[in-house]
Design a protein around this motif. Structure first.
Motif, mmCIF file in Angstrom:
data_model
loop_
_atom_site.group_PDB
_atom_site.id
_atom_site.type_symbol
_atom_site.label_atom_id
_atom_site.label_comp_id
_atom_site.label_asym_id
_atom_site.label_seq_id
_atom_site.Cartn_x
_atom_site.Cartn_y
_atom_site.Cartn_z
ATOM 1 N N ASP A 3 0.823 -1.616 -0.220
ATOM 2 C CA ASP A 3 0.149 0.163 0.029
ATOM 3 C C ASP A 3 1.194 1.420 -0.024
ATOM 4 N N GLU A 6 2.401 1.693 -3.724
ATOM 5 C CA GLU A 6 1.572 2.653 -4.150
ATOM 6 C C GLU A 6 1.138 3.446 -3.616
ATOM 7 N N GLN A 7 1.066 4.094 -2.289
ATOM 8 C CA GLN A 7 0.880 5.778 -2.526
ATOM 9 C C GLN A 7 1.758 6.500 -2.715
ATOM 10 N N ASP A 10 1.360 6.609 -6.463
ATOM 11 C CA ASP A 10 0.547 7.869 -6.866
ATOM 12 C C ASP A 10 0.884 9.151 -6.741
ATOM 13 N N ALA A 11 1.533 9.335 -5.407
ATOM 14 C CA ALA A 11 2.918 10.447 -5.510
ATOM 15 C C ALA A 11 3.866 10.712 -6.504
ATOM 16 N N GLY A 26 -0.180 13.491 -0.770
ATOM 17 C CA GLY A 26 0.948 12.274 -1.229
ATOM 18 C C GLY A 26 1.646 11.493 -0.182
ATOM 19 N N GLU A 29 0.937 11.908 3.519
ATOM 20 C CA GLU A 29 0.234 10.372 3.618
ATOM 21 C C GLU A 29 1.059 9.576 4.190
ATOM 22 N N ILE A 30 2.630 9.393 3.136
ATOM 23 C CA ILE A 30 2.994 8.516 3.729
ATOM 24 C C ILE A 30 4.009 8.805 5.095
#
Length: 155
Positions: A3, A6-7, A10-11, A26, A29-30
């Motif tokens: 996850d 993947e994050q 995306d970022a 993004g 958030e990580i």
């Protein structure tokens, strides 16, 4: 862990598309899940730089520096951030730290250290080679000898 990757992807994609605000969100958030995520920390700093939030970029750069104090890219980024913020002295300091880090990461013998930590002089890399047992025929030499003999017989 997938996850987070993947994050991160995306970022990173948002960053590559020029959507630095989405990228910063993004990466943050990580980091909320794993504050030691080095790549997210570095990328967040660069996102802030692109958003012209240089003080925040510098702050993130120093957090990355705590994770990897001898990383060349950490100091390269910090140098850039300080240039953008107008702090020439700090930019030069981190530029020098980047160069030193590159020397430490070098595979060459140029920056080898002795057991007591002192730098050693550069030593040429000595490669051994083996002479062939027999040299190949050199037809051009034979022709030049024939020419010499031929010239004498003409006289």
């Amino acid at each position: 862990m997938d996850d987070l990757q993947e994050q991160f992807d995306d970022a990173t994609f948002a960053f590559s598309q020029g959507n630095y605000e989405a990228a910063a969100r993004g990466f943050q958030e990580i980091l909320d899940l794993d504050e030691a995520h080095f790549d997210a920390r570095m990328s967040l700093g660069m996102s802030f730089c692109r958003l012209e939030q240089f003080e925040r970029a510098i702050e993130e750069g120093h957090k990355a520096e705590k994770l990897r104090p001898n990383d060349q890219m950490v100091h390269t980024n910090l140098s850039l951030f300080y240039v953008k913020a107008g702090n020439k002295e700090a930019a030069e300091h981190h530029g020098l730290q980047s160069k030193i880090a590159s020397w430490k990461q070098s595979d060459g013998n140029v920056h080898s250290q002795s057991k007591d930590g002192e730098l050693l002089m550069a030593k040429p890399k000595v490669e051994s080679f083996k002479l062939p047992g027999k040299f190949p025929n050199m037809p051009w030499r034979e022709k030049s000898r024939e020419g010499e003999l031929g010239d004498e017989s003409i006289e």
